[in-house]
Write an enzyme that holds these catalytic residues in place. Structure first.
Site, mmCIF file in Angstrom:
data_model
loop_
_atom_site.group_PDB
_atom_site.id
_atom_site.type_symbol
_atom_site.label_atom_id
_atom_site.label_comp_id
_atom_site.label_asym_id
_atom_site.label_seq_id
_atom_site.Cartn_x
_atom_site.Cartn_y
_atom_site.Cartn_z
ATOM 1 N N LEU A 108 1.222 36.956 34.745
ATOM 2 C CA LEU A 108 -0.207 37.246 34.721
ATOM 3 C C LEU A 108 -0.469 38.412 33.789
ATOM 4 O O LEU A 108 0.357 39.328 33.660
ATOM 5 C CB LEU A 108 -0.709 37.576 36.132
ATOM 6 C CG LEU A 108 -0.510 36.477 37.184
ATOM 7 C CD1 LEU A 108 -1.304 36.797 38.443
ATOM 8 C CD2 LEU A 108 -0.881 35.100 36.663
ATOM 9 N N ASN A 177 9.072 38.934 40.449
ATOM 10 C CA ASN A 177 9.428 40.363 40.515
ATOM 11 C C ASN A 177 8.253 41.249 40.929
ATOM 12 O O ASN A 177 8.260 42.459 40.689
ATOM 13 C CB ASN A 177 9.938 40.826 39.139
ATOM 14 C CG ASN A 177 8.870 40.710 38.058
ATOM 15 O OD1 ASN A 177 8.047 39.806 38.103
ATOM 16 N ND2 ASN A 177 8.857 41.624 37.113
ATOM 17 N N GLU A 178 7.230 40.656 41.567
ATOM 18 C CA GLU A 178 6.004 41.402 41.873
ATOM 19 C C GLU A 178 6.253 42.731 42.572
ATOM 20 O O GLU A 178 5.603 43.731 42.276
ATOM 21 C CB GLU A 178 5.052 40.540 42.730
ATOM 22 C CG GLU A 178 4.238 39.526 41.957
ATOM 23 C CD GLU A 178 5.005 38.252 41.622
ATOM 24 O OE1 GLU A 178 6.216 38.194 41.886
ATOM 25 O OE2 GLU A 178 4.389 37.322 41.091
HETATM 26 C C1 LIG Z 1 -2.625 39.953 47.082
HETATM 27 C C2 LIG Z 1 -2.050 39.545 45.780
HETATM 28 C C3 LIG Z 1 -2.083 40.596 44.780
HETATM 29 C C4 LIG Z 1 -1.570 40.526 43.574
HETATM 30 C C5 LIG Z 1 -0.829 39.373 43.074
HETATM 31 C C6 LIG Z 1 -0.512 39.520 41.607
HETATM 32 C C7 LIG Z 1 0.605 38.625 41.215
HETATM 33 C C8 LIG Z 1 1.090 39.029 39.861
HETATM 34 C C9 LIG Z 1 1.815 38.265 39.117
HETATM 35 C C10 LIG Z 1 2.249 38.668 37.759
HETATM 36 O O1 LIG Z 1 2.610 37.825 36.971
HETATM 37 S S1 LIG Z 1 2.180 40.323 37.292
HETATM 38 C C11 LIG Z 1 2.964 40.417 35.676
HETATM 39 C C12 LIG Z 1 4.426 40.560 35.849
HETATM 40 N N1 LIG Z 1 5.061 40.600 34.538
HETATM 41 C C13 LIG Z 1 6.038 41.424 34.219
HETATM 42 O O2 LIG Z 1 6.509 42.204 35.012
HETATM 43 C C14 LIG Z 1 6.533 41.370 32.809
HETATM 44 C C15 LIG Z 1 6.170 42.601 32.044
HETATM 45 N N2 LIG Z 1 6.631 42.522 30.674
HETATM 46 C C16 LIG Z 1 7.911 42.695 30.313
HETATM 47 O O3 LIG Z 1 8.804 42.908 31.103
HETATM 48 C C17 LIG Z 1 8.206 42.633 28.847
HETATM 49 O O4 LIG Z 1 7.003 42.803 28.145
HETATM 50 C C18 LIG Z 1 8.855 41.307 28.412
HETATM 51 C C19 LIG Z 1 8.065 40.096 28.900
HETATM 52 C C20 LIG Z 1 10.308 41.262 28.933
HETATM 53 C C21 LIG Z 1 8.898 41.254 26.860
HETATM 54 O O5 LIG Z 1 9.547 42.392 26.368
HETATM 55 P P1 LIG Z 1 9.382 42.770 24.820
HETATM 56 O O6 LIG Z 1 10.244 43.974 24.584
HETATM 57 O O7 LIG Z 1 9.606 41.574 23.989
HETATM 58 O O8 LIG Z 1 7.833 43.106 24.634
HETATM 59 P P2 LIG Z 1 7.070 44.421 25.122
HETATM 60 O O9 LIG Z 1 7.514 44.836 26.467
HETATM 61 O O10 LIG Z 1 7.140 45.444 24.035
HETATM 62 O O11 LIG Z 1 5.586 43.885 25.259
HETATM 63 C C22 LIG Z 1 4.786 43.587 24.121
HETATM 64 C C23 LIG Z 1 3.331 43.890 24.460
HETATM 65 O O12 LIG Z 1 2.929 43.033 25.505
HETATM 66 C C24 LIG Z 1 2.419 43.803 26.602
HETATM 67 N N3 LIG Z 1 2.715 43.091 27.857
HETATM 68 C C25 LIG Z 1 3.912 42.729 28.329
HETATM 69 N N4 LIG Z 1 3.797 42.066 29.485
HETATM 70 C C26 LIG Z 1 2.470 41.981 29.762
HETATM 71 C C27 LIG Z 1 1.696 41.412 30.820
HETATM 72 N N5 LIG Z 1 2.263 40.760 31.858
HETATM 73 N N6 LIG Z 1 0.372 41.545 30.784
HETATM 74 C C28 LIG Z 1 -0.236 42.182 29.759
HETATM 75 N N7 LIG Z 1 0.439 42.757 28.706
HETATM 76 C C29 LIG Z 1 1.775 42.655 28.713
HETATM 77 C C30 LIG Z 1 3.157 45.127 26.491
HETATM 78 O O13 LIG Z 1 2.452 46.135 27.168
HETATM 79 C C31 LIG Z 1 3.161 45.320 25.004
HETATM 80 O O14 LIG Z 1 1.867 45.765 24.630
HETATM 81 P P3 LIG Z 1 1.656 46.758 23.373
HETATM 82 O O15 LIG Z 1 2.140 45.984 22.178
HETATM 83 O O16 LIG Z 1 0.198 47.027 23.373
HETATM 84 O O17 LIG Z 1 2.484 47.979 23.654
#
Ligand SMILES: CC/C=C\CCC/C=C/C(=O)SCCNC(=O)CCNC(=O)[C@H](O)C(C)(C)COP(=O)(O)OP(=O)(O)OC[C@H]1O[C@@H](n2cnc3c(N)ncnc32)[C@H](O)[C@@H]1OP(=O)(O)O
Length: 302
Positions: A108, A177-178
């Site tokens: 997300l 991994n939430e």
């Molecule tokens: C009651 C219920 C309540 C809540 C329920 C909510 C359920 C939530 C579900 C989810 O899916 S939460 C999202 C979980 N995702 C993650 O933990 C992944 C986070 N990202 C990473 O670990 C890494 O970015 C990567 C996917 C492994 C890729 O790594 P890489 O080194 O290739 O890229 P980088 O980390 O530099 O990221 C580039 C750029 O993208 C932005 N980014 C990354 N992930 C997200 C994301 N999920 N959402 C928005 N933006 C994201 C990151 O900040 C970088 O941005 P920048 O270029 O501006 O610095």
């Protein structure tokens, strides 16, 4: 049947405001497009669809760089592509994969869940629910060709598929991994994982926020097959051929039989689930956790 029709009407109603202004990507014919009979690639800015009409299969490539985070616009485009393929009798199967090197989907979009108004969270969560419901209950055979890392919502999206092929690269971890972000996977995320790997394995995986590398993912059953990276697409194609060889009506009814009870739980608790999400995400402590997590991601580069 009634459920499928109801869902279509609902999707249309939900999608209308989001879909405004969406451009359809210019068609191009490519090798994967079954160029021989002239069917063109289609899609939208963030979703590329490569049809192979002869096989009855379309490859749906997610291309929302840099990390295929599931933003509101991206989810909308995914839903529109799915609906288009479902309504076209040419297609019986979809291979869902990524056009972003090394990333299947980062889950997300955290920026949709940080610093926004409650109304935005409502709209976003409806789109997340709808995407899960539509993919989980699709009558098409959906195979995930997982060619990159796939945390949280990315993992969930792959779990809606009928079969998962993961590229054998230790960097390509997958899981819900939430908890590592200080948030909680909703009950239907949990149910989908339980249906895939069982209760005990899910309990451990979700509490610890485990992201499984390929061998572990295969052992626990999060994915069905791990293959060398350059064989992910071809493997997905041969698996698809096996699934499409089964009489379609019998396969579809069996899929519904297996999945409807899980989907019904969300369908009956949909509004309550939205309220729960909004209440949870609006908490100061949750917003702080999410901001800190995003900050950590940004600082990683520096
Ligand atoms: C009651 C219920 C309540 C809540 C329920 C909510 C359920 C939530 C579900 C989810 O899916 S939460 C999202 C979980 N995702 C993650 O933990 C992944 C986070 N990202 C990473 O670990 C890494 O970015 C990567 C996917 C492994 C890729 O790594 P890489 O080194 O290739 O890229 P980088 O980390 O530099 O990221 C580039 C750029 O993208 C932005 N980014 C990354 N992930 C997200 C994301 N999920 N959402 C928005 N933006 C994201 C990151 O900040 C970088 O941005 P920048 O270029 O501006 O610095």
């Amino acid at each position: 049947m009634a459920l499928a029709v109801g869902m279509r009407v609902l999707t249309r109603a939900l999608l209308r405001p989001w879909a405004r202004g969406l451009r359809v990507a210019p068609g191009r014919t490519g090798p994967a497009a079954g160029g021989g009979d002239g069917m063109r690639c289609f899609g939208s800015p963030r979703v590329l669809v490569e049809p192979d009409p002869a096989a009855g299969v379309a490859v749906v490539k997610m291309r929302n760089p840099p990390v295929n985070s599931l933003s509101l616009e991206f989810l909308t485009e995914l839903l529109i592509s799915l609906e288009k393929l479902e309504n076209d009798k040419t297609f019986h199967g979809i291979i869902l994969t990524s056009d972003c090197p090394g990333i299947f989907s980062a889950g997300l979009d955290l920026t949709e869940m940080c610093g926004r108004k409650p109304e935005h969270y409502v709209e976003y969560w409806k789109a997340v629910q709808e995407t899960w419901l539509r993919f989980y209950l699709s009558n098409l055979v959906v195979i995930a060709a997982i060619n990159g890392v796939s945390p949280a919502g990315g993992c969930l999206l792959s779990l809606t598929c009928d079969y998962r092929v993961l590229a054998n690269n230790p960097k390509y971890t997958i899981g819900l991994n939430e908890t590592l972000l200080g948030i909680v996977a909703p009950f239907w995320f949990k149910d989908t994982m339980v249906n895939t790997i069982g209760h005990r394995a899910t309990e451990r995986a979700l509490q610890l926020g485990l992201l499984f590398p390929p061998a572990e993912a295969l052992r626990v059953g999060v994915v069905d097959q791990v293959v060398p990276e350059d064989q992910v697409q071809s493997t997905a194609r041969s698996v698809m051929a096996q699934w499409l060889a089964i009489p379609d009506h019998a396969r579809q009814l069996t899929k519904t039989l297996m999945r409807k009870p899980t989907a019904d739980r969300l369908l009956t608790e949909r509004d309550a689930d939205i309220q729960t999400f909004v209440r949870f995400i609006c908490r100061d402590s949750v917003q702080k956790s999410l901001h800190a997590y995003l900050e950590k991601l940004k600082q990683k580069k520096g």
